[in-house]
Motif scaffolding. Structure first.
Motif, PDB file in Angstrom:
ATOM      1  N   ILE A 142      -6.718  -6.740  12.919  1.00  0.00           N
ATOM      2  CA  ILE A 142      -6.496  -5.435  12.301  1.00  0.00           C
ATOM      3  C   ILE A 142      -6.886  -5.485  10.831  1.00  0.00           C
ATOM      4  N   THR A 143      -7.488  -4.415  10.337  1.00  0.00           N
ATOM      5  CA  THR A 143      -7.575  -4.196   8.901  1.00  0.00           C
ATOM      6  C   THR A 143      -6.372  -3.345   8.518  1.00  0.00           C
ATOM      7  N   VAL A 144      -5.538  -3.901   7.658  1.00  0.00           N
ATOM      8  CA  VAL A 144      -4.297  -3.233   7.256  1.00  0.00           C
ATOM      9  C   VAL A 144      -4.540  -2.491   5.946  1.00  0.00           C
ATOM     10  N   VAL A 145      -4.150  -1.226   5.922  1.00  0.00           N
ATOM     11  CA  VAL A 145      -4.261  -0.393   4.726  1.00  0.00           C
ATOM     12  C   VAL A 145      -2.842  -0.018   4.300  1.00  0.00           C
ATOM     13  N   MET A 146      -2.471  -0.397   3.088  1.00  0.00           N
ATOM     14  CA  MET A 146      -1.092  -0.237   2.637  1.00  0.00           C
ATOM     15  C   MET A 146      -1.002   0.663   1.414  1.00  0.00           C
ATOM     16  N   GLN A 147      -0.152   1.662   1.496  1.00  0.00           N
ATOM     17  CA  GLN A 147       0.098   2.541   0.362  1.00  0.00           C
ATOM     18  C   GLN A 147       0.690   1.755  -0.808  1.00  0.00           C
ATOM     19  N   ASN A 148       0.420   2.244  -2.029  1.00  0.00           N
ATOM     20  CA  ASN A 148       1.033   1.669  -3.237  1.00  0.00           C
ATOM     21  C   ASN A 148       0.716   0.185  -3.383  1.00  0.00           C
ATOM     22  N   SER A 149      -0.565  -0.101  -3.496  1.00  0.00           N
ATOM     23  CA  SER A 149      -0.999  -1.486  -3.642  1.00  0.00           C
ATOM     24  C   SER A 149      -0.173  -2.192  -4.702  1.00  0.00           C
ATOM     25  N   ASP A 173       1.062   2.356 -12.694  1.00  0.00           N
ATOM     26  CA  ASP A 173      -0.232   1.758 -13.002  1.00  0.00           C
ATOM     27  C   ASP A 173      -1.234   1.914 -11.861  1.00  0.00           C
ATOM     28  N   GLY A 174      -0.752   2.211 -10.663  1.00  0.00           N
ATOM     29  CA  GLY A 174      -1.624   2.296  -9.498  1.00  0.00           C
ATOM     30  C   GLY A 174      -1.756   3.691  -8.947  1.00  0.00           C
TER      31      GLY A 174
END
Length: 242
Positions: free
Chosen positions: A91-98, A190-191
């Protein structure tokens, strides 16, 4: 001219590549990850290989979502989730609020007595970074199995119509991370906040016929700075700063 102000990865999301653990689980499934929830981050999966499922538990109940190449699945904060690997699941995991997940925005479904003290919890989930790989794998598998047993208990209670065990876990998770909130807010500013604010400023500039920020365009690329790290759900290729 309005400055872009933010030049990180789009929307300040985090990206990682995940090969889900193929260790057999405590109830005899072919493989799977460690059940946990996030407190402030939505999470998305882009399935690239293999077969499996994500098991989820919320106050609305238990659900199982099949995963195969091409499927995109996501869920919001508070969703206890557990990946099941039926074979070769990647899986490619995409996460909010790096940055927030790495700062502790995840709580494993450990027994309640491991959730009352941050130091006790930290020791229970620790993977010894300087230890041999076999020792790291053993620690990752031990914490996974411990969390899985509690997840199965929470699921059983919810399906029997008793919401209190899940509610108690949610309360404990929220209290456990409370000392981290000031640091989380700084990372968010900051993100994700900076990224959204940059868009707001650019929209305002374009309304005023100011496209000066287009002259600041740039291109960036990176590779993983860590490969095969023992994560909660599997072996991770990590892209810090994304």
């Amino acid at each position: 001219m309005v400055s872009a102000a933010y030049d990180g990865f789009p929307a300040a999301v985090g990206v990682s590549r995940l090969r889900v653990y193929d260790w057999p689980t405590v109830e005899g499934l072919p493989g799977g990850g460690t059940p946990h929830l996030h407190l402030t981050c939505s999470e998305g999966y882009v399935v690239t290989a293999g077969r499996g499922a994500v098991q989820t538990l919320t106050t609305s109940g238990y659900q199982e979502t099949p995963l195969e190449p091409g499927v995109v699945a996501w869920f919001t904060p508070g969703t206890i989730h557990r990946l099941v690997n039926d074979g070769g699941l990647e899986i490619t995991v995409v996460m909010q609020n790096s940055g927030l997940p790495e700062a502790g925005d995840a709580v494993l479904t450990l027994p309640q007595d491991r959730l009352t003290d941050p130091a006790v919890y930290a020791e229970a989930v620790r993977i010894p970074a300087d230890a041999p790989e076999a020792e790291q794998a053993e620690a990752a598998r031990t914490r996974r199995d411990l969390a899985t047993r509690r997840f199965l208990e929470l699921r059983e209670a919810a399906e029997a119509g008793d919401p209190e065990p899940l509610a108690a876990f949610q309360r404990a998770a929220a209290e456990l991370v409370r000392p981290r909130l000031a640091g989380w807010e700084e990372r968010w500013r900051d993100g994700a906040h900076a990224a959204a604010t940059a868009t707001q400023r650019q929209l305002g500039a374009l309304r005023e016929r100011d496209g000066g920020h287009l002259a600041e365009a740039r291109v960036a690329a990176t590779g993983p700075t860590a490969r095969g790290r023992f994560g909660m759900c599997g072996r991770l290729d990590v892209y810090p700063g994304i």
